[in-house]
Design a protein around this motif. Structure first.
Motif, short mmCIF file in Angstrom:
data_model
loop_
_atom_site.label_atom_id
_atom_site.label_comp_id
_atom_site.label_asym_id
_atom_site.label_seq_id
_atom_site.Cartn_x
_atom_site.Cartn_y
_atom_site.Cartn_z
N CYS A 24 -7.74 0.85 8.50
CA CYS A 24 -7.53 -0.42 7.81
C CYS A 24 -6.62 -1.38 8.57
O CYS A 24 -5.51 -1.02 8.98
N ARG A 54 -7.62 1.58 -5.65
CA ARG A 54 -7.95 2.90 -5.16
C ARG A 54 -7.50 3.92 -6.19
O ARG A 54 -6.75 3.58 -7.12
N LYS A 98 -13.47 -5.23 3.15
CA LYS A 98 -12.76 -4.16 3.84
C LYS A 98 -13.76 -3.18 4.38
O LYS A 98 -14.74 -2.90 3.76
N CYS A 115 -4.20 3.65 5.45
CA CYS A 115 -5.47 4.30 5.77
C CYS A 115 -5.79 4.01 7.24
O CYS A 115 -5.63 2.88 7.71
N CYS A 127 0.85 -1.20 0.00
CA CYS A 127 0.00 0.00 0.00
C CYS A 127 0.88 1.24 0.00
O CYS A 127 1.92 1.26 0.67
S1 SF4 Z 1 -7.66 0.47 2.76
FE1 SF4 Z 1 -6.57 -0.54 1.10
S2 SF4 Z 1 -5.02 0.98 0.51
FE2 SF4 Z 1 -5.72 1.62 2.54
S3 SF4 Z 1 -4.25 0.63 3.94
FE3 SF4 Z 1 -6.00 -0.77 3.68
S4 SF4 Z 1 -5.41 -2.20 2.08
FE4 SF4 Z 1 -4.05 -0.42 1.98
#
Ligand code: SF4
Length: 473
Positions: A70, A149, A473, A67, A63
């Protein structure tokens, strides 16, 4: 064993449960000794799989930024060589490609998750997708999803994915509100997010789906309604509405714990969810599962639906998890160990679990809850014993009727993990009394003060929604 349903009764009024319950995956299997992992894997590769729908998961563990909310962040992109990772991933794919297991049945959906698949270069993405399409038996209408993203996902990468055969993009937007985005660690603003999705959808070459999260810090019903209105205006094929999942390993969790950040409670989240579901229904969108909504026939949400129904899935890449013929496995999350194992021409396994009892009813229950309809008579011959609970859930508005074919209301869909938790426990007692007894006894041995013959209401947990597989997620 007596069937005590009282721990699972809901409260009357707006808040049927105090919190959402975490549904742990069924622990009926035991870990395989490390010294036997490679041989077990080789034996598995010789098996011919039944002709049922299968899936493939590819993990890209990088990444660009972390975020705030996350729990799936692993490796900072700038410290790693994605070209090297791609070469090893392709090697792993080719190593298993010709086995009886890999070739034995069509693969109906491939999902690139992470991390951030779109952190790879255009060429790397193209190479991986092409390798899969050339070497694995993909169904002619195979859904190939790239999760991504906005950051670093430029036209060159989009072209490369489409040219190689990707036909679905799942873009994590979370919210369009620029202030909330910045607080979460997202660098692009509302206008950039809108433009990105519009341009991608206007190519008209793949399904475009966008993820939104509700219950974020500083989010209000007003900002949420604005997010929904933007979704309604965009030329998207689908949208996913996820409740914020406050995972203990995240910076956001720490902020909430020490009182610096406030996030929505379960009741507020239920209201966000209801607002979203009603708004999309008003626009004529179809609810494909508890969290997924489709506007066009292009959006099938195949991977997510099949995985909840217990479909087998192959898995590749550091930190990926798979399940084949009842045997679940996990690939090493440490990149150096992942590379070293592949240098030895070995599947870089971190662990494998022996197949436990094959509980077909459990997969049907999970799949049914996800789809909002569960036929209890198809899950147990003792369904009538559950009637008092079903009637109570109907009275408080979680079910549309008190029939043994359960149809979840919008409230029932929001509290789906609680309904699943309760039914999983109760059906285990009805269908597998010996197994249920052994589980309770083993819990009592581990925690002598907590064991009893009754099923207990789960502790409230900060982790509201366990990630059952690699996708949510
Ligand atoms: S939301 Fe997606 S881009 Fe952001 S830290 Fe998590 S896995 Fe990585």
């Amino acid at each position: 064993m007596t069937l005590d349903m009282t721990p699972f009764y809901a409260q009357a009024g707006n808040v049927p449960f105090k919190d959402r319950w975490a549904v742990m995956p069924f622990r009926g299997s035991t870990p395989i000794d490390k010294s036997l992992l490679q041989q077990t894997w080789q034996d598995l590769q010789q098996q011919v799989m039944p002709k049922s729908k299968r899936l493939m998961y590819i993990h890209i563990p990088f990444c660009a930024t972390h975020c705030l909310f996350c729990g799936f962040y692993q490796n900072p992109l700038h410290q790693h060589d994605t070209k090297r990772y791609t070469q090893y991933l392709i090697e792993e794919l080719l190593m298993d490609a010709n086995s009886a297991l890999s070739q034995s049945a069509p693969i109906h959906a491939v999902y690139f998750g992470g991390g951030t698949p779109t952190a790879l270069s255009a060429d790397e993405l193209h190479q991986i997708i092409t390798t899969i399409r050339r070497n694995y038996p993909l169904a002619p209408d195979c859904e190939i999803t790239i999760e991504g993203r906005i950051l670093n996902f430029d036209d060159e990468k989009i072209d490369a994915c489409l040219e190689a055969g990707a036909n679905r993009f799942s873009i994590g937007i979370q919210t369009f509100n620029t202030n909330i985005r910045k607080r979460l660690g997202r660098t692009s603003d509302k206008q950039q997010a809108i433009k990105f999705l519009t341009d991608l959808a206007m190519r008209d070459k793949a399904a475009v789906v966008c993820d939104l999260i509700f219950g974020l810090p500083k989010q209000t019903l007003q900002t949420w309604s604005k997010d929904l209105a933007i979704i309604g205006d965009l030329p998207l094929d689908g949208v996913d509405l996820y409740a914020l999942n406050l995972l203990p390993t995240t910076p956001l969790f720490k902020g909430v714990e020490n009182g610096r950040v406030v996030v929505a409670d379960a009741q507020e989240k239920a209201e966000f969810y209801r607002t979203g579901v009603e708004y999309l229904a008003q626009l004529g969108w179809n609810q494909l599962s508890n969290s997924h909504f489709g506007k066009t026939t292009r959006e099938r949400n195949l991977y997510n639906l099949l995985i909840k129904q217990g479909a087998d899935y192959l898995a590749f890449g550091s930190c990926a998890g798979g399940n084949l013929n009842g045997q679940s496995f996990m690939i090493d999350r440490n990149l150096e160990r992942y590379y070293q194992q592949l240098n030895k021409q070995q599947k870089p396994l971190m662990m494998m679990l022996q197949p436990g009892s094959q509980l077909g009813w459990l997969h049907r229950l999970q799949g049914g809850i996800e789809a909002g309809r569960v036929d209890l008579n198809a899950l147990t011959i003792h369904a009538n014993q559950l009637l008092p609970l079903i009637k109570q859930w109907h009275q408080v508005g979680l079910l549309m009727s008190d029939h043994l074919i359960l149809r979840l209301t919008t409230s029932g869909r929001f509290w789906a993990s609680n309904l699943l938790f309760a039914l999983q426990k109760l059906l285990m007692v009805l269908n597998e009394p010996e197994l249920a007894k052994r589980q309770i006894e083993s819990m009592a041995t581990k925690n002598p003060n907590g064991g009893s013959n009754s099923i207990k209401r789960p502790e409230n947990s900060a982790v509201e929604h366990i990630k059952l597989n690699n996708i949510e997620k």
